[in-house]
Design a protein around this motif. Structure first.
Motif, PDB file in Angstrom:
ATOM      1  N   MET A  19       0.825  -1.211   0.000  1.00 48.06           N
ATOM      2  CA  MET A  19       0.000   0.000   0.000  1.00 48.06           C
ATOM      3  C   MET A  19       0.859   1.261   0.000  1.00 48.06           C
ATOM      4  O   MET A  19       0.501   2.270  -0.595  1.00 48.06           O
ATOM      5  N   GLY A  20       1.956   1.242   0.719  1.00 52.15           N
ATOM      6  CA  GLY A  20       2.929   2.324   0.656  1.00 52.15           C
ATOM      7  C   GLY A  20       2.572   3.595   1.399  1.00 52.15           C
ATOM      8  O   GLY A  20       3.317   4.054   2.262  1.00 52.15           O
ATOM      9  N   ILE A  61      -7.711  12.672  -0.392  1.00 49.24           N
ATOM     10  CA  ILE A  61      -6.740  11.639  -0.026  1.00 49.24           C
ATOM     11  C   ILE A  61      -6.320  10.827  -1.248  1.00 49.24           C
ATOM     12  O   ILE A  61      -5.131  10.570  -1.474  1.00 49.24           O
ATOM     13  N   ALA A  62      -7.285  10.414  -2.055  1.00 45.27           N
ATOM     14  CA  ALA A  62      -6.967   9.640  -3.253  1.00 45.27           C
ATOM     15  C   ALA A  62      -6.152  10.465  -4.244  1.00 45.27           C
ATOM     16  O   ALA A  62      -5.211   9.953  -4.876  1.00 45.27           O
ATOM     17  N   ALA A  63      -6.485  11.744  -4.394  1.00 44.46           N
ATOM     18  CA  ALA A  63      -5.759  12.606  -5.332  1.00 44.46           C
ATOM     19  C   ALA A  63      -4.309  12.797  -4.926  1.00 44.46           C
ATOM     20  O   ALA A  63      -3.451  13.090  -5.763  1.00 44.46           O
ATOM     21  N   ALA A  64      -4.018  12.641  -3.635  1.00 44.92           N
ATOM     22  CA  ALA A  64      -2.645  12.781  -3.150  1.00 44.92           C
ATOM     23  C   ALA A  64      -1.810  11.530  -3.398  1.00 44.92           C
ATOM     24  O   ALA A  64      -0.613  11.517  -3.094  1.00 44.92           O
ATOM     25  N   GLY A  65      -2.421  10.485  -3.926  1.00 42.86           N
ATOM     26  CA  GLY A  65      -1.692   9.256  -4.200  1.00 42.86           C
ATOM     27  C   GLY A  65      -1.763   8.235  -3.084  1.00 42.86           C
ATOM     28  O   GLY A  65      -1.017   7.256  -3.084  1.00 42.86           O
ATOM     29  N   MET A  66      -2.668   8.446  -2.119  1.00 45.29           N
ATOM     30  CA  MET A  66      -2.793   7.507  -1.012  1.00 45.29           C
ATOM     31  C   MET A  66      -3.688   6.330  -1.385  1.00 45.29           C
ATOM     32  O   MET A  66      -4.502   6.416  -2.299  1.00 45.29           O
ATOM     33  N   THR A  67      -3.529   5.251  -0.651  1.00 48.63           N
ATOM     34  CA  THR A  67      -4.225   4.007  -0.976  1.00 48.63           C
ATOM     35  C   THR A  67      -5.238   3.579   0.088  1.00 48.63           C
ATOM     36  O   THR A  67      -5.955   2.605  -0.105  1.00 48.63           O
ATOM     37  N   GLY A 115     -11.953   4.028  -3.976  1.00 51.36           N
ATOM     38  CA  GLY A 115     -10.899   3.051  -4.218  1.00 51.36           C
ATOM     39  C   GLY A 115      -9.877   2.945  -3.103  1.00 51.36           C
ATOM     40  O   GLY A 115      -8.751   2.481  -3.340  1.00 51.36           O
ATOM     41  N   LEU A 116     -10.252   3.339  -1.887  1.00 50.39           N
ATOM     42  CA  LEU A 116      -9.340   3.323  -0.752  1.00 50.39           C
ATOM     43  C   LEU A 116      -9.702   2.209   0.223  1.00 50.39           C
ATOM     44  O   LEU A 116     -10.872   1.920   0.446  1.00 50.39           O
ATOM     45  N   LYS A 117      -8.681   1.607   0.831  1.00 49.44           N
ATOM     46  CA  LYS A 117      -8.913   0.664   1.913  1.00 49.44           C
ATOM     47  C   LYS A 117      -9.203   1.440   3.197  1.00 49.44           C
ATOM     48  O   LYS A 117      -8.820   2.603   3.323  1.00 49.44           O
ATOM     49  N   PHE A 118      -9.852   0.772   4.126  1.00 52.35           N
ATOM     50  CA  PHE A 118     -10.293   1.459   5.347  1.00 52.35           C
ATOM     51  C   PHE A 118      -9.719   0.779   6.579  1.00 52.35           C
ATOM     52  O   PHE A 118      -9.680  -0.451   6.678  1.00 52.35           O
ATOM     53  N   GLY A 119      -9.259   1.608   7.536  1.00 49.54           N
ATOM     54  CA  GLY A 119      -8.739   1.101   8.790  1.00 49.54           C
ATOM     55  C   GLY A 119      -9.290   1.908   9.954  1.00 49.54           C
ATOM     56  O   GLY A 119      -9.890   2.966   9.770  1.00 49.54           O
TER      57      GLY A 119
END
Length: 485
Positions: A19-20, A61-67, A115-119
């Motif tokens: 995920m990075g 968050i997604a636009a910043a390149g996060m997963t 398209g993001l995973k959730f924690g």
């Protein structure tokens, strides 16, 4: 040697590392009261974001390149962002949505839409709950909340615990039953990593975004000691801790550091956590202290390019929006990351021995497959130099003199962490010059150096724990490696 390479990551650790880069979202009662740490017992009616927009959060968050995104479902003040059945101190007693809202549900669903995973983050310290400090009664309470969060909101990629452990009523001390908590996570979310105060992902040792010069994933099992992590966690209600860097214990996994401990090693990779602001919750007076896109990109290169994952806190404001300064910095970061990924240079690869092979063992004639920056850890190509090759070397040759600014090296961590010394050399008109060097690599190492025009780049492996297992060797264009706007 064999003891070092025999330590391998679990499937959940491999999936997590791929995920990075992902977000922390600190939002809750403290957002409304303009505090970092609430005192407990705040009036639930105070929680009333005026224009909550979780899709805006996730879009930024997604636009910043996060997963992915990890939400503070409950911070130390004890206020729950979901309607917990074991306390009245939750959104069910808030004015927001007339007590019918569930912010955890909204955030989880929005994350997946983007398209993001959730924690989830669930504070073990609860300054409102009367049973805190009572022992098993509080553990029962905490486990009930953990079960609610892990069974009602879909797949969870990370359960994030810190060691916050303040006083309960009358100064009572609560000894957390960590093993019981871990068992709940494994039962309900077997694919989730348990981070920081947990067995899967370790804290990097500071909250400033600092990465060690060489970050190792194979380390002494003693680093899982939760008391040690708790002792170094934040203890003050201020923004100074988030920019504090500790430099002790810089070497956790070299052969020298592991001498005498080879019978007690674990795969325990690092996460770098820091905030885009001095504090973890939103404060208007910090609007001029938001990290710039350039600073965030440097953090990303150092952490994601330093065999760690980067957890960047993005705190929404009291309206329920990510504020404009944060949005601007994150948009700029996303542009830089996309340019970096598009900055991989075409090159012919010459290997000193061996050849790229698929995971099934078939040889690949096109050696340039190693330059691909595949995000998937199960990338199909692997270079294993021959055992007789004392100094395996890969030469990346350009058709014309080319200005370069970074090299990316990735190991196949399913084979363990093997590289112990790599040197990057630029060749121009027959003359060699060392551009960068490192001891550890692991999942990914980004080695940036002052831009230089070269005809060829050589990556020389000078030491390893057995035969190297390389899945990526790429060179990045200077403008993409060092973007400045």
């Amino acid at each position: 040697m064999r003891a070092l390479t025999a330590v391998r990551p679990s499937a959940r650790q491999v999936a997590w590392q791929s995920m990075g880069f992902y977000a922390f979202i600190h939002f809750g009662m403290n957002t409304m009261t303009d505090r970092e740490w609430g005192v407990g017992g705040e009036d639930p009616a105070l929680f009333d974001p005026s224009d909550l927009d979780v899709d805006q959060w996730m879009s930024v968050i997604a636009a910043a390149g996060m997963t992915g995104a990890i939400l503070t479902a409950k911070h130390h003040d004890g206020f729950c962002l979901w309607p917990s059945q074991v306390t009245a101190h939750s959104v069910a007693a808030a004015r927001w949505q007339e007590g019918k809202g569930d912010l955890v549900r909204l955030a989880a669903d929005a994350a997946r839409r983007h398209g993001l995973k959730f924690g989830i983050y669930l504070s073990p310290w609860d300054r409102t709950e009367a049973s805190y400090g009572s022992g098993k009664a509080y553990d029962d309470f905490f486990v009930c909340q953990l079960e609610e969060l892990l069974s009602g909101y879909g797949e969870i990629f990370s359960v994030w615990f810190d060691g916050a452990n303040g006083e309960g009523p009358g100064g009572a001390y609560q000894e957390y039953d960590w093993e019981r908590y871990y068992a709940v996570v494994r039962r309900l979310q077997p694919g989730a990593v348990i981070s920081v105060c947990g067995p899967d992902v370790r804290w990097c040792g500071n909250e400033a975004g600092h990465t060690r010069p060489d970050e190792w994933s194979v380390v002494p099992a003693a680093l899982r000691d939760v008391e040690r992590v708790a002792d170094r966690s934040q203890r003050a209600d201020d923004g100074a801790f988030s920019r504090l860097v500790r430099s002790d214990e810089e070497d956790l996994g070299s052969r020298e550091a592991l001498a005498g401990r080879l019978d007690d090693l674990v795969w325990y990779p690092a996460e770098v956590n820091t905030s885009i602001r001095p504090g973890w919750f939103y404060h208007r007076n910090e609007d001029n202290s938001v990290r710039s896109a350039d600073e965030l990109f440097d953090l990303w290169c150092d952490a994601v390019g330093g065999n760690a994952c980067l957890l960047l806190n993005v705190p929404p404001d009291a309206r329920g929006h990510v504020a404009a300064p944060d949005v601007a910095s994150l948009a700029g970061l996303g542009e830089r990351i996309r340019a970096w990924r598009n900055g991989v240079l075409d090159a012919d690869i010459e290997l000193s021995s061996g050849e790229p092979r698929t995971r099934s063992g078939e040889s690949v004639a096109d050696q340039s497959v190693l330059t691909r920056l595949a995000a998937d850890t199960a990338a199909p190509y692997l270079w294993r130099p021959e055992a007789f090759d004392a100094v395996p070397t890969a030469s990346l040759v350009f058709g014309d003199p080319t200005e370069v600014g970074a090299v990316v090296i990735r190991e196949d961590i399913t084979q363990g962490q093997r590289l112990e010394r790599v040197v990057v050399i630029g060749v121009s008109e027959g003359s060699d010059r060392v551009l960068a060097e490192a001891n550890s690599v692991g999942y990914q190492r980004i080695l940036r150096f002052p831009p230089r025009v070269v005809d060829k780049v050589k990556v020389r492996i000078e030491a390893s724990r057995g035969r190297p297992a390389i899945r990526t060797l790429a060179v990045i264009d200077a403008d993409a490696a060092w973007p400045r706007k």
